[in-house]
Motif scaffolding. Sequence first.
Motif, short mmCIF file in Angstrom:
data_model
loop_
_atom_site.label_atom_id
_atom_site.label_comp_id
_atom_site.label_asym_id
_atom_site.label_seq_id
_atom_site.Cartn_x
_atom_site.Cartn_y
_atom_site.Cartn_z
N ASP A 32 36.07 7.45 -61.85
CA ASP A 32 36.16 8.80 -61.29
C ASP A 32 35.81 9.85 -62.33
O ASP A 32 35.12 10.82 -62.04
N LEU A 33 36.30 9.64 -63.54
CA LEU A 33 36.10 10.65 -64.58
C LEU A 33 34.64 10.75 -65.00
O LEU A 33 34.23 11.79 -65.51
N GLN A 34 33.90 9.70 -64.76
CA GLN A 34 32.48 9.75 -65.12
C GLN A 34 31.67 10.54 -64.08
O GLN A 34 30.55 10.97 -64.36
N ALA A 35 32.23 10.71 -62.89
CA ALA A 35 31.52 11.46 -61.84
C ALA A 35 31.82 12.95 -61.97
O ALA A 35 32.83 13.35 -62.56
N SER A 36 30.94 13.77 -61.40
CA SER A 36 31.18 15.22 -61.43
C SER A 36 32.27 15.57 -60.42
O SER A 36 32.55 14.79 -59.50
N PRO A 37 32.93 16.74 -60.57
CA PRO A 37 33.97 17.14 -59.61
C PRO A 37 33.44 17.16 -58.17
O PRO A 37 34.15 16.79 -57.25
N GLU A 38 32.18 17.55 -58.00
CA GLU A 38 31.59 17.61 -56.66
C GLU A 38 31.51 16.21 -56.06
O GLU A 38 31.84 16.00 -54.89
#
Lengths: 268, 210
Positions: free
Chosen positions: A225-231
Amino acid sequence: MIFRSPLPFAEAIESRLVRTLLPTDLRTDLLQTIPAELRERAVFSAGVQSVETLQKVSDVVDALVRGEINRADARQTLKEQLGSLGDEVDETGLTDLRSDARLNLILDTNLEMAQGYGSWKQGQDPAILDQWPAQELIRVIDSRVPRDWPSRWAEAGGQFFGDRMIALKNDPIWLRISRFGLPYPPFDFNSGMDVADVDRETAIEAGLIDDNTELLPQDRDFNTDLQASPEVRSASLREALAEALQGIARFDGEGVLRAVSGSQGGAS
Amino acid sequence: MIGLEINLRGTAGQTLRRLRGAIDPARLSPVAGRAVRNVVRDHLFRLNQERPNQLGGKRTNFYTGAGRATQFVMQGDIAVVSINQVGIRQRFFGGTIRPKTAKYLTIPVHPNAHGKRAREFDLEVVFGEGGKPIALATKGTLRREVTQTRSGTIRRRNVGRRGEIYYRLVRQVVQQPDVSVLPRPDETYGAAISAINTEIDRATGRGGQP
């Protein structure tokens, strides 16, 4: 050496970073039907549909986790956001978002979730898990009317060692006693309970493991999750929620998760 | 907020030098950090039971909060145990507290005020000699009611209630240090050494393969 500068509780902060704001009109009963791994990735409160309010909640909880403000400061900030500073309300009412009881519940639950995850995650370090493979359910806040945790423990299949409630850290008992379906505290709203590490020797004496047992660390998969952008995280959460809550709730045009007519429970 | 440093180079240096190569240092510091974190948490949870607030108001469970905010951070081979909660450093070190922006500090003196900010109430300022603000109180509703009976008797009575003082206003507070909010150094270092020894025993029992 004792010094004055604290260091960030990185694991607790990590658990905050994976969360996406989730405005909703769902009450507690329906929120409970959301899978734990999705709830773990959302900032929400029963019936709170305002993104601004949720953002402020998220901000003050983050500041609490970092040790920058105390609960009174956090509550005052939320009251300012709600425009309710100095208002006379029933401070014990849990359904009134302006009350101390409700605001404290929101702040305490979110803070304890972050700290609970942080401690759990640190406890999954292989060397730590090897030395303290088990933990004990302990009371850390006295309550005037305490819940019957020994009964809850027994009903969930927990074993007693004398009067101590001890299990391996990775035993599913922790998920079963949790109202939130998570392996770390808090295990219920305002529960006053926490966990304490139990060393290997005691765990062996209790028959939970033998000397050669090696426990495998667990993970809640926040790294992806942390590797993905907030969007991307937000879109992914909404998609998963829409699928998990079919027939129960759906997102409206404003992005608020609303109960489908007839599915709303009565609790706060 | 406060931090405790556990430097293995100082506490277990000789043993570590002897075992270098057989023991993975990356396993030692975390167990030392966790051991000290456990001792600090236990200590703070115990304090929470022993020290209710003096005003008798609804408890904020400050020390349990501090216990839950206790964690360790690795910095190289040094483990630092940190208590990330506002107020714990002030209790340990003591010192003078002055307001950051306002003119006065608000010191709770009423059970209802414990753990709450003055702005959460609708309060009014109480002035002392020379018009100096000395306290914040709930708004009084006390008034003198005068009525006349049919027989012509005049009755006077007080209706409502006086405001209650919730906070004292002061320019500064000097707090004495209280080292008892943390466990004694021998307890924390003892826990660290014990955890390191246990890890070494485990590692050597595994043939030096941690």
